[in-house]
Structure formats: C-alpha cells, structure tokens
Design a protein around this motif. Structure first.
Motif, PDB file in Angstrom:
ATOM      1  N   ARG A 188     -28.314  79.050 -26.872  1.00  0.00           N
ATOM      2  CA  ARG A 188     -27.117  79.866 -26.627  1.00  0.00           C
ATOM      3  C   ARG A 188     -27.135  81.113 -27.508  1.00  0.00           C
ATOM      4  NH1 ARG A 188     -22.413  77.882 -24.578  1.00  0.00           N
ATOM      5  NH2 ARG A 188     -21.263  78.845 -26.270  1.00  0.00           N
ATOM      6  N   LEU A 227     -21.747  85.825 -43.844  1.00  0.00           N
ATOM      7  CA  LEU A 227     -20.932  86.624 -44.748  1.00  0.00           C
ATOM      8  C   LEU A 227     -21.092  86.251 -46.206  1.00  0.00           C
ATOM      9  CD1 LEU A 227     -17.766  86.430 -42.517  1.00  0.00           C
ATOM     10  CD2 LEU A 227     -19.328  88.350 -42.709  1.00  0.00           C
ATOM     11  N   GLU A 270      -8.925  79.909 -25.396  1.00  0.00           N
ATOM     12  CA  GLU A 270      -8.337  78.980 -24.423  1.00  0.00           C
ATOM     13  C   GLU A 270      -7.216  79.588 -23.589  1.00  0.00           C
ATOM     14  OE1 GLU A 270      -9.522  75.662 -23.860  1.00  0.00           O
ATOM     15  OE2 GLU A 270     -11.114  76.771 -24.839  1.00  0.00           O
ATOM     16  N   ASP A 316     -15.048  77.278 -25.865  1.00  0.00           N
ATOM     17  CA  ASP A 316     -16.238  77.373 -25.021  1.00  0.00           C
ATOM     18  C   ASP A 316     -16.250  78.656 -24.206  1.00  0.00           C
ATOM     19  OD1 ASP A 316     -16.958  74.867 -25.857  1.00  0.00           O
ATOM     20  OD2 ASP A 316     -15.912  73.875 -24.213  1.00  0.00           O
ATOM     21  N   SER A 317     -15.066  79.202 -23.977  1.00  0.00           N
ATOM     22  CA  SER A 317     -14.996  80.326 -23.055  1.00  0.00           C
ATOM     23  C   SER A 317     -15.361  81.655 -23.698  1.00  0.00           C
ATOM     24  CB  SER A 317     -13.592  80.421 -22.453  1.00  0.00           C
ATOM     25  OG  SER A 317     -12.641  80.535 -23.472  1.00  0.00           O
ATOM     26  N   LEU A 318     -15.431  81.699 -25.025  1.00  0.00           N
ATOM     27  CA  LEU A 318     -15.817  82.945 -25.660  1.00  0.00           C
ATOM     28  C   LEU A 318     -17.331  83.073 -25.652  1.00  0.00           C
ATOM     29  CD1 LEU A 318     -13.239  83.038 -28.544  1.00  0.00           C
ATOM     30  CD2 LEU A 318     -13.298  84.475 -26.532  1.00  0.00           C
ATOM     31  N   ASP A 319     -17.792  84.317 -25.688  1.00  0.00           N
ATOM     32  CA  ASP A 319     -19.218  84.577 -25.496  1.00  0.00           C
ATOM     33  C   ASP A 319     -20.102  83.846 -26.480  1.00  0.00           C
ATOM     34  OD1 ASP A 319     -18.874  86.115 -23.370  1.00  0.00           O
ATOM     35  OD2 ASP A 319     -19.143  88.032 -24.370  1.00  0.00           O
ATOM     36  N   ASN A 320     -19.735  83.859 -27.728  1.00  0.00           N
ATOM     37  CA  ASN A 320     -20.621  83.296 -28.728  1.00  0.00           C
ATOM     38  C   ASN A 320     -19.827  82.609 -29.824  1.00  0.00           C
ATOM     39  OD1 ASN A 320     -22.643  82.611 -30.401  1.00  0.00           O
ATOM     40  ND2 ASN A 320     -23.323  84.692 -30.851  1.00  0.00           N
ATOM     41  N   PRO A 321     -19.430  81.367 -29.576  1.00  0.00           N
ATOM     42  CA  PRO A 321     -18.620  80.654 -30.560  1.00  0.00           C
ATOM     43  C   PRO A 321     -19.279  80.612 -31.936  1.00  0.00           C
ATOM     44  CG  PRO A 321     -18.760  79.410 -28.525  1.00  0.00           C
ATOM     45  CD  PRO A 321     -19.717  80.562 -28.404  1.00  0.00           C
ATOM     46  N   SER A 322     -20.600  80.620 -31.973  1.00  0.00           N
ATOM     47  CA  SER A 322     -21.254  80.495 -33.270  1.00  0.00           C
ATOM     48  C   SER A 322     -21.129  81.761 -34.096  1.00  0.00           C
ATOM     49  CB  SER A 322     -22.721  80.137 -33.076  1.00  0.00           C
ATOM     50  OG  SER A 322     -23.390  81.173 -32.402  1.00  0.00           O
ATOM     51  N   GLN A 338      -9.799  74.412  -7.639  1.00  0.00           N
ATOM     52  CA  GLN A 338     -10.210  75.642  -6.963  1.00  0.00           C
ATOM     53  C   GLN A 338     -11.091  75.330  -5.755  1.00  0.00           C
ATOM     54  OE1 GLN A 338     -11.940  78.221  -9.972  1.00  0.00           O
ATOM     55  NE2 GLN A 338      -9.929  79.004 -10.544  1.00  0.00           N
ATOM     56  N   LEU A 360     -10.371  82.236 -21.041  1.00  0.00           N
ATOM     57  CA  LEU A 360     -10.603  81.212 -20.028  1.00  0.00           C
ATOM     58  C   LEU A 360      -9.957  81.599 -18.699  1.00  0.00           C
ATOM     59  CD1 LEU A 360     -11.917  78.463 -19.546  1.00  0.00           C
ATOM     60  CD2 LEU A 360      -9.800  77.375 -20.273  1.00  0.00           C
ATOM     61  N   ARG A 387     -28.703  77.388 -35.603  1.00  0.00           N
ATOM     62  CA  ARG A 387     -27.387  77.048 -35.039  1.00  0.00           C
ATOM     63  C   ARG A 387     -27.529  76.501 -33.625  1.00  0.00           C
ATOM     64  NH1 ARG A 387     -23.667  82.200 -36.874  1.00  0.00           N
ATOM     65  NH2 ARG A 387     -22.847  81.282 -38.785  1.00  0.00           N
ATOM     66  N   GLU A 389      -4.264  78.854 -15.485  1.00  0.00           N
ATOM     67  CA  GLU A 389      -4.712  78.941 -16.869  1.00  0.00           C
ATOM     68  C   GLU A 389      -3.842  79.880 -17.695  1.00  0.00           C
ATOM     69  OE1 GLU A 389      -6.900  77.105 -18.310  1.00  0.00           O
ATOM     70  OE2 GLU A 389      -7.611  76.106 -16.516  1.00  0.00           O
ATOM     71  N   VAL A 408     -25.671  84.201 -23.332  1.00  0.00           N
ATOM     72  CA  VAL A 408     -24.218  84.098 -23.471  1.00  0.00           C
ATOM     73  C   VAL A 408     -23.510  85.409 -23.146  1.00  0.00           C
ATOM     74  CG1 VAL A 408     -24.265  82.214 -25.130  1.00  0.00           C
ATOM     75  CG2 VAL A 408     -24.353  84.559 -25.958  1.00  0.00           C
ATOM     76  N   GLU A 432     -12.346  86.291 -41.345  1.00  0.00           N
ATOM     77  CA  GLU A 432     -13.377  85.449 -41.953  1.00  0.00           C
ATOM     78  C   GLU A 432     -13.834  86.029 -43.291  1.00  0.00           C
ATOM     79  OE1 GLU A 432     -17.032  82.914 -40.114  1.00  0.00           O
ATOM     80  OE2 GLU A 432     -17.177  85.069 -39.907  1.00  0.00           O
ATOM     81  N   GLN A 433     -13.862  87.331 -43.357  1.00  0.00           N
ATOM     82  CA  GLN A 433     -14.325  87.967 -44.604  1.00  0.00           C
ATOM     83  C   GLN A 433     -13.340  87.775 -45.751  1.00  0.00           C
ATOM     84  OE1 GLN A 433     -16.227  91.875 -44.448  1.00  0.00           O
ATOM     85  NE2 GLN A 433     -16.074  91.763 -42.229  1.00  0.00           N
ATOM     86  N   ASN A 484     -17.467  81.004 -37.530  1.00  0.00           N
ATOM     87  CA  ASN A 484     -17.479  79.587 -37.908  1.00  0.00           C
ATOM     88  C   ASN A 484     -16.089  79.002 -37.871  1.00  0.00           C
ATOM     89  OD1 ASN A 484     -20.209  79.297 -38.383  1.00  0.00           O
ATOM     90  ND2 ASN A 484     -20.032  80.200 -40.402  1.00  0.00           N
ATOM     91  N   LEU A 531     -12.101  84.211 -17.138  1.00  0.00           N
ATOM     92  CA  LEU A 531     -13.363  83.645 -16.645  1.00  0.00           C
ATOM     93  C   LEU A 531     -13.164  82.916 -15.316  1.00  0.00           C
ATOM     94  CD1 LEU A 531     -16.279  83.360 -17.882  1.00  0.00           C
ATOM     95  CD2 LEU A 531     -15.548  81.135 -18.729  1.00  0.00           C
ATOM     96  N   LEU A 532     -12.004  82.284 -15.190  1.00  0.00           N
ATOM     97  CA  LEU A 532     -11.739  81.475 -13.998  1.00  0.00           C
ATOM     98  C   LEU A 532     -10.851  82.195 -12.984  1.00  0.00           C
ATOM     99  CD1 LEU A 532     -11.082  78.065 -15.810  1.00  0.00           C
ATOM    100  CD2 LEU A 532     -13.163  78.760 -14.625  1.00  0.00           C
ATOM    101  N   SER A 550     -14.318  83.101  -9.816  1.00  0.00           N
ATOM    102  CA  SER A 550     -14.162  82.140 -10.906  1.00  0.00           C
ATOM    103  C   SER A 550     -15.500  81.525 -11.303  1.00  0.00           C
ATOM    104  CB  SER A 550     -13.218  81.026 -10.449  1.00  0.00           C
ATOM    105  OG  SER A 550     -13.338  79.908 -11.290  1.00  0.00           O
ATOM    106  N   ALA A 551     -15.723  81.409 -12.613  1.00  0.00           N
ATOM    107  CA  ALA A 551     -16.947  80.782 -13.102  1.00  0.00           C
ATOM    108  C   ALA A 551     -17.089  79.360 -12.557  1.00  0.00           C
ATOM    109  CB  ALA A 551     -16.944  80.761 -14.625  1.00  0.00           C
ATOM    110  N   GLU A 565     -25.957  73.064 -32.845  1.00  0.00           N
ATOM    111  CA  GLU A 565     -24.853  72.999 -31.877  1.00  0.00           C
ATOM    112  C   GLU A 565     -25.266  72.267 -30.605  1.00  0.00           C
ATOM    113  OE1 GLU A 565     -22.541  77.102 -33.194  1.00  0.00           O
ATOM    114  OE2 GLU A 565     -23.355  76.938 -31.168  1.00  0.00           O
ATOM    115  N   GLN A 569     -21.664  80.407 -18.847  1.00  0.00           N
ATOM    116  CA  GLN A 569     -20.539  79.763 -18.148  1.00  0.00           C
ATOM    117  C   GLN A 569     -20.634  79.970 -16.635  1.00  0.00           C
ATOM    118  OE1 GLN A 569     -17.770  78.250 -19.743  1.00  0.00           O
ATOM    119  NE2 GLN A 569     -18.675  78.496 -21.760  1.00  0.00           N
TER     120      GLN A 569
END
Lengths: 375, 422
Positions: free
Chosen positions: A99, A372, B273, B413-419, A125, B277, A230, B286, A104, B396-397, B422, B280-281, A147-148, A234, A110
């Motif tokens: 990922r 960071l 969320e 999960d719906s965000l581009d890059n959860p990682s 849906q 989301l 990661r 939602e 991503v 975060e900073q 943190n 995306l849907l 929709s995804a 993950e 998704q």
C-alpha cells in the motif's frame, strides 16, 4: 487437516533463542542510510514492475473472457470467466499489501477492491443498481466515476458467483443481459486501473529508490524504506484484525463467514495465502520467479540465525493457511473450525510480534520510528 | 499557509480575535480545556432542553407549526454539541458515553417504518434491521421476546445497540432526527427526509399508523438526550470526574487527551469515516445527518470545535466567550513557526467547512455535493478532507514539541494513505 498444536511451542522457542541476539543488535550503531538503498532499488524497480505487468495481463484476460461469455452465454464459458477472476484475484492479493504510491493514489486500492464494507454499502447499492439498471454502469468510463463499492473485484464477484446472478447470466434474461454488460464494464475498468498502476509505478519507484535531501517526499533512504516496513507490518495487521478477526467475531456464536473477504467466491483463506506471498517478498526480495532471495529487507539483517528463524516461522504460518480449506465458510462448518481459525489468527499475531520486535528492531525501521522524530 | 506564515503568530491571533497568553503552564491550558468542555456540554444541554420542550409541544398538539419548531430546535441543538466532539477521542469517559447521544450510522428500520424497496427488508448483520418499535408492541429479536407495549426511556436504553449491533441506534440525536425528518428518499438529488407532521396527528388524521407510539418514542428519546447531557455536563464541572482526570498528574495525560482528540477527529473520524468515505462511495447513506441534510453544519462545527480547543476560545450559544491560556500558547512558546502553521491550517479547515455550508445554504446539500458526476461538488468536499489531513500532519508535530508521546490517532481505510499519519 488439523494443525499440529506444536506450532506454538516451535515459534515461542525460536523467539526465546533470538532474544539473546537482539540484545547485541540493539547495542549496534545506526545503520548507515546508504545501506537501505539496495533493498529499495531491488524491491521497487526490479521485483514489483513484473508483478504489475502480470496483474494488468490478468485483468486483460478477464475482460476478454467475460466479453466472450456475454456474446453467447453458457455455463461452461462462465466457469472460464470465474477461473480468470480467480487468477486476477490471486495476483491482486499478492500486490494488495504494498500500500504505497500509485496503489493508494486516487483511492485506487479502494476502487480495485472496496473491503471491508462495514456499513453493508455494496449490498445496498448493488440491490439499487439491479432495481434501476442504469445504462451508465455498463460504460466503463462512467463506471470509473461511480461508487468504489460498485466498480471493483467484490462487485464483479457478486455478478459472477452469486447463485441468483449466475442463474440470470446463463439464462440471458433482462437481468442477465444487464449483469453481463455491467460485469464487462467492471473488468474493463479494472484493466484500465491496472494499466495506470503499471504506468505510474516506475516514476514513484525511482523517487523512492533515489531518496535524498532533494526529495520532498523521501528525504532519506531510511525514510523510504520505512514505507516498505510499514507495508509488511500493516499487511499482517490487516490479515489478523480484518481478514480473520471480522469473521471470527467476539466468540464462536458471533462468528460469521459472510464477514470474511471474497466469501461469495469462497476464497477468503486463499486470499490470505496470496497476501503472505506478497508480504514475504518485501522481506525476502524474491517473489515467485522474480527477484533475488535475500535482497529485500532481509539484506539489512546481519544475523543468519534471526533470518533463518523468521523464514521458518513464516513458512510454518504459510503451511498452516494452506492446510486449511480456501474458504472460511467451509472451515467454520467443520466441528473444530472456529478453534482452527482462532489458532491461525494467533499464528499471524505471532508473526506480527516478530516483525515488530525482530525485523523492526534489527532494521531500525520499526520500534517507534516515525517520520517526525528527527531521523 | 503562505499567508499565515507571512502574518506571523501575533497578526493571526489578532485576525482570529484570540487573546495570546504568555507561556502558560500545562495546568493553565488544561483548565481552559475543561472550561470549554463544560461550557460546550452545558450549551448542548440548554439547547436539548429547548428541543425537549418543542417535542412536548408537538406531542401535545401536533401541527405543522409545532412540528417545524421541533425540527428547528433539533438543528439549533446540533451546533454546540458538534463543537464538543473533539473531546470524544482521548477522554475515555466521553468516548464511553457518547454512543448514547450521537451514535451513527443507524439502521432506522429498528425505530419506525421505512421504504423497503431501497432500504431492504433484512440484514444478515442485524436481526433488528426492520424491527419497527413504533409499530410493534411485542418484538422478537434473535429469538428473544421483548415487551415494547410501553415506549419509555428504559425500553430505548434496552434496545440501544441490542444484539451488540452498533447500528441499532435507539437513542440520541440521530434517532430523534429520523423521527422528525424520516428517510431521505431523494438519493443524491435535492431534498431531505419528508416526514409529514401528520405522522404525529391524532385519530383519523394520523398517517403511517401508530402516531401515539411514535410520539411516545420521540418524547422518550428527547428526555433521554437531556438526562444524558446533564450527566456529562456534571462530569466537566468543578470536581467532576472528566475535569479531575485531565487535570491530574503532571499535565501530560491531559495534553495527550487534547492532541489525541484533535488528531483523531481530524483524520480518521471526520476526514475519513464521515467525509472521504461518502465521497468514495457517492452514497447519501454515508452522510452524518442524512435525514435532515444538516451534514454540512455538523462537519463545520466539528472543525470549529477542533480549532476551539487549540486556541482556547469558545463562543457560547448566548454569545459570551470562554477563553484562557491555550495549547496554542504552549506550542508558540516552544516553536512559534509550528504554532503559526497549525493556526493557519485549522483556519483553512474551518474555511473549507464553511464552503460546504455556503453551498448547502445555496441549495446544494452534502449528499448532492458527493454525488457521482458532480465534479465541482466533489472538489468542495475533497478540499475539506485535504485540509483535515493536512492539519493532522501539523498536529502530529506538536506531540514532540510539547513533550508527550505514545499517541495513536484514529485511522480510516478510506483515506489515501493511513500510514502517513500514525
């Protein structure tokens, strides 16, 4: 075949033996930033690109077979389409844990597979879609804006494997005609997405592999390698908490196979097996017939004991997955199925511990590092 | 961002009308944080009591006027409550409690009639998916018979999240919202739920049946909302458990709670969320306030609440202001540039939220903005998500800047890059 209860003892004793070597590892100086670069270069520019080619080819085969089927629907041809679906899913499940970057970007992961579906959106849906049968959903270009939940593998799985939909498809009635056109649009859209992924990857890989002070995104090679670590970490967490944890529920009474991934096509544990293949490639550097053994994150491990034991533990878990049925539904139907799934989750959790403590610590990519903290 | 950096901290503080305090201690900051929490929950209670009175009037004398007044009171009640949501993450006492008042999303078929063509008649995950308490004096859920002949607070509390299904939301703002607006059957087209006031009318004028039971449900839900808000308000008053918890020790747990709340609401909950989301849907189901089409306001006030706790300033529903030494002052003392950056980003997300409000007030509600093919509307919503993700990176900073650690923000999960966060 029931799993031997000795796995836990084997894994634990290996970890205990490794504790000694860790102490000395932790006392070592920082790994020079340049040491991370060969693994980055190998994984990103040599290992992943051929796999993205395979993925694109597989979605191309899928598009062709569903198009052929829809020209003259019959049950045998549908089996060919289902087989091509499985082939494409196999390679996707290996790529899925990587990922990062183009995978991503734009919500692409998704769109390829919207899962888990916590609110039951796809079913709602899909029901609405079959009710109204809008023509826009049979056009791959317009479908790409939808929709995804309606444009990736789970939607196609519903079209190709749900009993009621199979009936419509093979009869070629009004619903069947729509499902055929919609399914073809999904496959075509997947082919487009995988083409974009393949085309965009080299630029991203080059940026990561040449990480340095001039890069806004990857100021150091270590920073870039952290994304790979990661992904490994993950990926295992997702297997444990979502792919196994969701169907397990709170207890045996609460267990539900329908909460598992890809259970319409009965392949939830087959997905896990392929996830493990893709994840091990991050560590090992070899992925099927692509890459070189030991050229992944493993190249940063200077303890052969740790490397060997990690591989042994990984193989033990992989064997445990392969010994079970491909479907969690089938597994849970067995008398000891729930406990068997609990055991498997425990084994994955143990791998997570090894990755966090051993791999993360020894490569200095885990254990509290983040973007960071001044590194 | 560039503008914020050019103006500098003092100029921005002046622009935002915020008093800057010189290098406060952690306890001073936490006292302001608790004071704003207390004021926010007290305002939520005050407006909920007005809603309760409006519901009583509706049930006693159903009419278009009393029905409209109840809906207006509900909308007014959302403004202060949403500004308290930043207290949810990081304060266990709030997180354990908030599901009673703001649980979402819900399977509304538990409560009352629904249009089953689109909603469906059953759910594999939820045995109470179409239980319809209003219509059924006796319920059978997962083999258990429940006496629902009398609809009161006890019954609603028993039904809330029954069978351990989170979407069985029997109490709180959204249950009341559904009872006032009904399902929004317009999809991503214009229009909110269109329940008629006659759903509460007496005798032959009653529409959709069981008007007396529907009124009883609405009244019980309104009464419960008030009692739940009374409880949480006490927790933030002098000597209350929530206040005492954030003030105890060396200040690190309290500061951790502030930062956790800001980051988790920004990123996983609001950015992910509740907003990304939906985009995306492209799915109106939602959206947070899906029956009333009030989501734009809920999101805006959430973003404002995040800014409130950082700046240590909250404008109450009566127009008075609660303010004091803030986390912003504490960060500025250690890293003025970071404080300026975060102030700018918080202002940007509030502005992006305001853009959704403006669009909604112009006739394009959140469910229309996220519609498939509405590229311009999608961009407005995406800008809000981007602003929230961006401010999370700066939040975060400040973890390291103020000397706290061990924080994990809620992911999505719906965000581009959860990682990335943190």
């Amino acid at each position: 075949m029931p799993l031997s209860s000795s796995w836990r003892i084997t894994l634990l004793s290996t970890a205990a033996a490794l504790a000694v070597s860790f102490t000395s590892q932790n006392a070592q100086a920082d790994i020079p930033d340049e040491n991370y670069r060969p693994a980055l270069d190998h994984l990103l520019t040599k290992v992943m690109p051929p796999k993205l080619d395979d993925f694109h080819d597989a979605t191309g085969d899928l598009t062709k077979s569903i198009t052929d089927f829809c020209a003259s629907p019959d049950a045998d041809d549908l089996k060919d389409v289902q087989e091509d679906f499985h082939n494409a899913m196999d390679i996707w499940q290996e790529i899925q844990p990587w990922r990062m970057g183009p995978l991503v970007a734009k919500g692409r992961d998704q769109h390829i597979e919207y899962w888990p579906d916590k609110h039951g959106t796809a079913a709602r849906q899909f029901r609405k879609l079959l009710f109204s049968k809008p023509a826009s959903y049979t056009d791959p270009v317009q479908l790409a804006e939808a929709s995804a939940a309606l444009q990736g593998f789970p939607a196609l799985e519903e079209v190709l494997f749900d009993d009621s939909n199979i009936d419509h498809l093979t009869k070629g009635d009004e619903d069947g005609v729509f499902l055929c056109q919609y399914g073809t649009a999904i496959a075509t859209n997947l082919q487009t997405i995988t083409g974009e992924l393949r085309d965009e990857w080299p630029e991203f890989a080059e940026a990561m592999a040449t990480a340095g002070p001039d890069s806004m995104d990857y100021p150091t090679a270590k920073f870039a390698a952290t994304d790979l670590y990661r992904a490994l970490h993950e990926g295992l967490l997702i297997i444990s908490t979502q792919k196994l944890g969701r169907p397990l529920g709170e207890n045996e009474k609460d267990a539900k196979a329908s909460r598992a991934e890809s259970e319409v096509s009965k392949r939830s544990l087959r997905n896990v097996a392929h996830n493990l293949t893709g994840l091990l490639a991050i560590y090992d550097g070899k992925w099927g017939d692509v890459g070189t053994e030991g050229a992944g994150l493993a190249s940063l491990i200077d303890s052969s004991l740790l490397d060997r034991s990690f591989r042994l533990n990984w193989q033990t878990v992989t064997d445990a997955v392969l010994e079970r049925p491909e479907s969690i539904d089938t597994l849970l139907a067995q008398s000891d199925g729930y406990q068997s799934l609990v055991d498997l989750k425990s084994q994955i959790d143990f791998l997570i511990t090894l990755v966090e403590n051993d791999i993360g610590g020894t490569t200095q990519l885990g254990g509290g590092f983040n973007a960071l903290d001044g590194d | 961002m560039k503008i914020a950096k050019i103006l500098g901290t003092a100029a921005l503080a002046s622009t935002l009308g915020v008093q800057a305090y010189a290098a406060p201690g952690a306890k001073d900051v936490l006292t302001t944080y608790a004071d704003i929490a207390h004021a926010g929950y007290e305002d939520s209670l005050i407006t909920a009591k007005k809603l309760q009175s409006a519901i009583d009037a509706l049930v006693a004398q159903p009419s278009a006027e009393t029905f409209g007044a109840a809906k207006s009171a509900w909308l007014a009640a959302r403004a202060p409550y949403q500004q308290t949501e930043v207290y949810r993450f990081g304060n266990a006492i709030v997180d354990d409690w908030e599901g009673k008042v703001n649980a979402w999303p819900l399977d509304e078929g538990l409560i009352d009639y629904v249009e089953t063509d689109l909603y469906g008649e059953e759910s594999e995950e939820n045995p109470a998916y179409t239980a319809n308490v209003v219509a059924n004096p006796t319920l059978v859920i997962s083999g258990t018979t429940i006496d629902a002949s009398t609809i009161n607070a006890t019954l609603l509390e028993d039904l809330h999240e029954i069978d351990d299904v989170e979407s069985n939301v029997a109490t709180g703002y959204h249950a009341i919202e559904f009872l006032l607006w009904g399902q929004d059957l317009n999809g991503t087209e214009a229009g909110a739920g269109a329940r008629a006031w006659t759903d509460y009318a007496a005798g032959d004028a009653c529409t959709n049946g069981n008007c007396d039971r529907r009124g009883a449900y609405l009244k019980a839900a309104g009464d419960l909302l008030v009692s739940d808000l009374e409880w949480i308000t006490v927790q933030w008053a002098e000597g209350g458990e929530a206040r005492e918890t954030v003030l105890e020790g060396d200040g690190v747990p309290g500061l951790t709670a502030i930062v956790t709340g800001m980051g988790s609401l920004s990123y996983g909950e609001l950015g992910g969320e509740r907003t990304k989301l939906g985009l995306l849907l492209h799915d109106p189901e939602e959206e947070h306030d899906c029956f009333s089409d009030n989501t734009h306001n809920s999101h805006f006030y959430d973003a404002l609440g995040i800014q409130n706790v950082y700046l240590g300033r909250y404008t109450r529903v009566d127009g008075s202001v609660v303010e004091g030494p803030s986390l912003s002052d504490l960060v500025a003392d250690k890293d003025a540039a970071l404080d300026t950056e975060l102030r700018g980003k918080l202002a940007a997300s509030v502005l992006a939220g305001k853009a959704m409000v403006t669009r909604a007030e112009g006739g394009e509600a959140f469910d229309q903005l996220i519609a498939m093919g509405n590229d311009d509307g999608n961009a407005v919503v995406q800008a809000f998500v981007d602003a929230l993700v961006d401010q999370t990176k700066s939040i975060e900073q400040i973890i390291a800047t103020v000397g706290i650690d061990g924080i994990e923000f809620e992911g999505s999960d719906s965000l581009d890059n959860p990682s990335a966060v943190n």
